[in-house]
Design an enzyme around this catalytic site. Structure first.
Site, PDB file in Angstrom:
ATOM      1  N   ASP A 192      39.957  36.198  50.033  1.00  0.00           N
ATOM      2  CA  ASP A 192      38.510  36.038  49.871  1.00  0.00           C
ATOM      3  C   ASP A 192      38.074  34.957  50.848  1.00  0.00           C
ATOM      4  OD1 ASP A 192      38.694  37.787  47.728  1.00  0.00           O
ATOM      5  OD2 ASP A 192      38.749  36.199  46.221  1.00  0.00           O
ATOM      6  N   ASP A 226      37.723  46.287  37.541  1.00  0.00           N
ATOM      7  CA  ASP A 226      38.054  45.010  36.912  1.00  0.00           C
ATOM      8  C   ASP A 226      38.395  45.257  35.448  1.00  0.00           C
ATOM      9  OD1 ASP A 226      37.608  43.681  39.234  1.00  0.00           O
ATOM     10  OD2 ASP A 226      35.640  42.884  38.665  1.00  0.00           O
TER      11      ASP A 226
END
Lengths: 194, 251
Positions: free
Chosen positions: B130, B11
């Protein structure tokens, strides 16, 4: 000097970066003179066959490539475009290798595109035997069947040409620029040994 | 033999890897380029870099970071975060990214998948999904998992494939962060339904979980973040374990 042929291919930048990591100087060019006088020429390729062939034809780069006398390395779509024709939108190609490019038929556990790291079995001297069972990175939905010019074989749904050679034309279906040390070694073989 | 891929995910915020990376033998764990190159050296098969801020201001920072990654990393990498148009993708590909992952923007505008596939080829387009199980239905969520949608995992994954996605990156929100293993059943079902590769994400805690994802879940690749970043599991250890357990792996 190495010339990388400049056209609408997706991986030119990555090929160039790999040459930098190998300390090899290069130019990225579509200037016919620069390409003709280069010691070696790299013909990269990522994209769709028909669009790319049309782009090359519009600039007469297809004819130029065909007439090159120095070692030329086609990568991925670059290798396929050096063949006779591709099933990808029925595209006539440059025709160095008088072989067809076919589409993979997916099987239950073998999806298309063939994407990821797969192993090599060298069959011709420029892909030397130290590369046996080395892994290289592939991303493609079309393949060249094994033929008289095949220099390394990989298996996916069936054996296919991972690398080829005819005279001064060399070609690889995988991406040496994305294949870690094994890829760098293969590029070095082309740059230093052939 | 085509091998199963191990993919660390990083990230990125303001051009730096996000807090908490605790990595042995690395000078600057906040530097995504160095961290990425280290993972590549250790045998990672691909990398994913997610721009978690993804605001317009940060876009340029991210693009120049992508260029540095491409310069130093010799394996394929995917970039994602805030991509909502062909125009967003062009500078990333020009900088040297191999694939882009799209998520919320594709749910909002499914046509985006078609447009990206047409412009750059299916192999460039990773559809990240997701999902979490709600009343026995795997429900797709957007905005980092914070917003439920009316889309269901299996139909959305299929639609994504039909529209031209080259891979599905499925994160089970129910498993993410639990270290209890990947979501095996939905992975196996995705494998049945799709003819494109599936990347398993969410839940990796132990080496055995990867074996399960590849054998029972039939995943083509498995992604993890903190497990690798915190040094809980090293990539060489994981890969030799998998190889010893009969999983096709590149060593």
């Amino acid at each position: 000097m190495i010339s990388i042929i400049k056209y609408n291919a997706g991986n030119i930048r990555s090929v160039a970066f790999t040459l930098e990591r190998l300390n090899v100087s290069y130019v990225i060019t579509d200037n016919p003179e620069d390409i003709r006088k280069a010691d070696k020429v790299i013909f990269p390729g990522v994209g769709e066959a028909n669009t790319t062939m049309n782009y090359l034809k519009d600039r007469k780069l297809d004819l130029l490539i065909k007439e090159l006398k120095q070692p030329v390395l086609g990568i991925c779509l670059g290798m396929q475009l050096l063949c006779a024709c591709s099933e990808e939108n029925d595209t006539p190609c440059i025709g160095i290798f008088d072989e067809p490019v076919k589409r993979f038929q997916p099987k239950k556990n073998e999806k298309v595109p063939h994407m990821g790291w797969n192993s090599l079995t060298p069959t011709q001297s420029w892909m030397d035997t130290s590369l046996t069972d080395q892994f290289v990175y592939f991303v493609h939905s079309y393949y060249v069947p094994v033929n008289a010019y095949t220099s390394a074989i990989t298996e996916y749904t069936q054996p296919f040409s991972a690398a080829m050679r005819k005279d001064n034309f060399f070609a690889v279906q995988f991406h040496p620029e994305k294949s870690a040390e094994a890829g760098e070694k293969i590029l070095s073989l082309f740059l230093n040994q052939v | 033999m085509l091998t199963k891929r191990i993919i660390p995910c990083l990230d990125i915020k303001d051009g730096r890897t996000v807090k908490g990376i605790n990595f042995v033998n690395i000078r600057d764990a906040g530097d995504p380029v160095e961290l990425g190159a280290t993972y590549a050296q250790q045998g990672a098969d691909e990398l994913v870099f997610l721009d978690i801020t993804a605001t317009t201001d940060n876009r340029k920072t991210f693009v120049s970071l992508v260029k540095e990654i491409a310069r130093h990393v010799n394996i394929p990498f995917t970039v994602g975060g805030g991509i909502s148009s062909v125009a967003d993708v062009e500078p990333l590909l020009e900088a040297g990214a191999d694939k882009v992952s799209i998520n919320s923007a594709a749910v909002r505008n499914p046509q985006l998948i078609d447009e990206l596939a047409r412009a750059f080829g299916s192999q460039f387009v990773v559809l990240a999904i997701d999902a979490r199980k709600i009343f026995n239905q795997w429900t797709v969520h957007t905005h980092g998992g914070s917003r439920p949608t009316d889309k269901k995992l299996f139909t959305w994954a299929r639609e994504g494939q039909q529209r031209g996605a080259g891979e599905i990156l499925f994160t089970s929100m129910d498993h993410d962060g639990t270290k209890q293993g990947f979501a095996i059943d939905p992975l196996a079902k995705l494998h049945e339904l799709l003819s494109i590769p599936v990347i398993a994400s969410g839940g990796a805690g132990y080496r055995e979980h990867f074996t399960q994802a590849f054998t029972l879940g039939k995943a083509d690749a498995a992604l993890a973040a903190s497990l690798f970043h915190f040094g809980e599991l090293s990539i060489p250890d994981l890969k030799s374990y998998l190889k010893n357990n009969g999983i096709p792996i590149r060593i």
